[in-house]
Design a protein around this motif. Sequence first.
Motif, PDB file in Angstrom:
ATOM      1  N   UNK A 141      -7.089   0.361 -15.757  1.00  0.00           N
ATOM      2  CA  UNK A 141      -5.993  -0.189 -14.978  1.00  0.00           C
ATOM      3  C   UNK A 141      -4.666   0.384 -15.431  1.00  0.00           C
ATOM      4  N   UNK A 142      -3.654   0.179 -14.614  1.00  0.00           N
ATOM      5  CA  UNK A 142      -2.320   0.669 -14.913  1.00  0.00           C
ATOM      6  C   UNK A 142      -1.331  -0.425 -14.554  1.00  0.00           C
ATOM      7  N   UNK A 143      -0.323  -0.602 -15.383  1.00  0.00           N
ATOM      8  CA  UNK A 143       0.723  -1.559 -15.040  1.00  0.00           C
ATOM      9  C   UNK A 143       2.081  -0.870 -15.090  1.00  0.00           C
ATOM     10  N   UNK A 144       3.035  -1.425 -14.358  1.00  0.00           N
ATOM     11  CA  UNK A 144       4.384  -0.875 -14.324  1.00  0.00           C
ATOM     12  C   UNK A 144       5.326  -1.928 -13.775  1.00  0.00           C
ATOM     13  N   UNK A 145       6.549  -1.931 -14.300  1.00  0.00           N
ATOM     14  CA  UNK A 145       7.572  -2.822 -13.758  1.00  0.00           C
ATOM     15  C   UNK A 145       8.171  -2.264 -12.473  1.00  0.00           C
ATOM     16  N   UNK A 146       7.806  -1.033 -12.122  1.00  0.00           N
ATOM     17  CA  UNK A 146       8.445  -0.372 -10.982  1.00  0.00           C
ATOM     18  C   UNK A 146       7.901  -0.835  -9.636  1.00  0.00           C
ATOM     19  N   UNK A 147       6.766  -1.550  -9.656  1.00  0.00           N
ATOM     20  CA  UNK A 147       6.165  -1.962  -8.390  1.00  0.00           C
ATOM     21  C   UNK A 147       5.471  -3.311  -8.548  1.00  0.00           C
ATOM     22  N   UNK A 148       5.339  -4.006  -7.417  1.00  0.00           N
ATOM     23  CA  UNK A 148       4.677  -5.312  -7.444  1.00  0.00           C
ATOM     24  C   UNK A 148       3.177  -5.169  -7.694  1.00  0.00           C
ATOM     25  N   UNK A 149       2.593  -4.134  -7.104  1.00  0.00           N
ATOM     26  CA  UNK A 149       1.151  -3.917  -7.245  1.00  0.00           C
ATOM     27  C   UNK A 149       0.905  -2.486  -7.711  1.00  0.00           C
ATOM     28  N   UNK A 150       0.098  -2.332  -8.745  1.00  0.00           N
ATOM     29  CA  UNK A 150      -0.279  -1.005  -9.222  1.00  0.00           C
ATOM     30  C   UNK A 150      -1.798  -0.946  -9.271  1.00  0.00           C
ATOM     31  N   UNK A 151      -2.362   0.037  -8.559  1.00  0.00           N
ATOM     32  CA  UNK A 151      -3.824   0.142  -8.487  1.00  0.00           C
ATOM     33  C   UNK A 151      -4.272   1.568  -8.746  1.00  0.00           C
ATOM     34  N   UNK A 152      -5.495   1.696  -9.215  1.00  0.00           N
ATOM     35  CA  UNK A 152      -6.132   3.007  -9.297  1.00  0.00           C
ATOM     36  C   UNK A 152      -6.781   3.293  -7.951  1.00  0.00           C
ATOM     37  N   UNK A 153      -6.452   4.430  -7.386  1.00  0.00           N
ATOM     38  CA  UNK A 153      -7.002   4.808  -6.090  1.00  0.00           C
ATOM     39  C   UNK A 153      -7.748   6.124  -6.204  1.00  0.00           C
ATOM     40  N   UNK A 154      -8.602   6.356  -5.250  1.00  0.00           N
ATOM     41  CA  UNK A 154      -9.197   7.672  -5.092  1.00  0.00           C
ATOM     42  C   UNK A 154      -9.272   7.975  -3.609  1.00  0.00           C
ATOM     43  N   UNK A 155      -9.629   9.187  -3.272  1.00  0.00           N
ATOM     44  CA  UNK A 155      -9.855   9.547  -1.881  1.00  0.00           C
ATOM     45  C   UNK A 155     -11.357   9.690  -1.660  1.00  0.00           C
ATOM     46  N   UNK A 156     -11.820   9.171  -0.577  1.00  0.00           N
ATOM     47  CA  UNK A 156     -13.231   9.301  -0.247  1.00  0.00           C
ATOM     48  C   UNK A 156     -13.358   9.496   1.243  1.00  0.00           C
ATOM     49  N   UNK A 157     -14.408  10.201   1.622  1.00  0.00           N
ATOM     50  CA  UNK A 157     -14.613  10.458   3.044  1.00  0.00           C
ATOM     51  C   UNK A 157     -15.336   9.269   3.660  1.00  0.00           C
ATOM     52  N   UNK A 158     -14.698   8.680   4.663  1.00  0.00           N
ATOM     53  CA  UNK A 158     -15.296   7.560   5.390  1.00  0.00           C
ATOM     54  C   UNK A 158     -15.376   7.949   6.852  1.00  0.00           C
ATOM     55  N   UNK A 159     -16.576   8.035   7.373  1.00  0.00           N
ATOM     56  CA  UNK A 159     -16.791   8.443   8.763  1.00  0.00           C
ATOM     57  C   UNK A 159     -16.054   9.741   9.087  1.00  0.00           C
ATOM     58  N   UNK A 160     -16.129  10.686   8.169  1.00  0.00           N
ATOM     59  CA  UNK A 160     -15.548  11.995   8.411  1.00  0.00           C
ATOM     60  C   UNK A 160     -14.053  12.090   8.179  1.00  0.00           C
ATOM     61  N   UNK A 161     -13.446  10.997   7.752  1.00  0.00           N
ATOM     62  CA  UNK A 161     -12.005  11.003   7.521  1.00  0.00           C
ATOM     63  C   UNK A 161     -11.730  10.670   6.053  1.00  0.00           C
ATOM     64  N   UNK A 162     -10.842  11.463   5.417  1.00  0.00           N
ATOM     65  CA  UNK A 162     -10.494  11.177   4.036  1.00  0.00           C
ATOM     66  C   UNK A 162      -9.560   9.975   3.980  1.00  0.00           C
ATOM     67  N   UNK A 163      -9.964   8.987   3.213  1.00  0.00           N
ATOM     68  CA  UNK A 163      -9.139   7.790   3.103  1.00  0.00           C
ATOM     69  C   UNK A 163      -8.949   7.419   1.638  1.00  0.00           C
ATOM     70  N   UNK A 164      -7.808   6.776   1.374  1.00  0.00           N
ATOM     71  CA  UNK A 164      -7.581   6.252   0.034  1.00  0.00           C
ATOM     72  C   UNK A 164      -8.341   4.947  -0.120  1.00  0.00           C
ATOM     73  N   UNK A 165      -8.917   4.763  -1.270  1.00  0.00           N
ATOM     74  CA  UNK A 165      -9.487   3.456  -1.550  1.00  0.00           C
ATOM     75  C   UNK A 165      -9.352   3.118  -3.031  1.00  0.00           C
ATOM     76  N   UNK A 166      -9.400   1.835  -3.286  1.00  0.00           N
ATOM     77  CA  UNK A 166      -9.248   1.345  -4.648  1.00  0.00           C
ATOM     78  C   UNK A 166     -10.472   1.737  -5.474  1.00  0.00           C
ATOM     79  N   UNK A 167     -10.224   2.136  -6.708  1.00  0.00           N
ATOM     80  CA  UNK A 167     -11.313   2.481  -7.615  1.00  0.00           C
ATOM     81  C   UNK A 167     -11.847   1.203  -8.264  1.00  0.00           C
TER      82      UNK A 167
END
Length: 151
Positions: free
Chosen positions: A56-82
């Motif tokens: 995980x990652x935390x920061x005072x710079x944003x309300x929510x900080x998440x680890x994301x990755x890109x994955x292909x969903x139905x042929x489209x690259x989308x961001x999703x939470x790790x």
Amino acid sequence: MIRMTLAALAVLSPAAALADDGLMIRDAYVRSTNPKTAAAFMVVENQQDAECRLTGVSSDAAEVVELHTHAEVDGVMKMQKVEGGIAIPAGSEHALARGGDHVMLMGLTKPLAEGDTVALTLDFGDCGTHPVEAVLDNDRAEESHGGHQGH
Ligand SMILES: [Cu+2]
């Protein structure tokens, strides 16, 4: 009193933090193309002889900080939470890079301008936490692409 002062200095000095835990973070930067969200990228090098997992990652710079990755969903690259974190095997390195894994900052407490730095705290679970300063650099070219846009 003296001991407290030294402890405070150790916390403030990035060099001290890098030296003792076997994890090296380099090339950290942030991209932000709208006032509310940003993404952070970096290379994590694990010099230990055990796997470390970025959980995980935390920061005072944003309300929510998440680890994301890109994955292909139905042929489209989308961001999703790790889920379950990102493993960095012993003695190797892992790049958080555009089009792949990244740190997502949502709900920026203030819009970021070129050259601003964002303080992040990376949580590596059993391997400890690691502070990182990432500078906003929207012009940074992707690796192996020479194109420099704008201006
Ligand atoms: Cu994202």
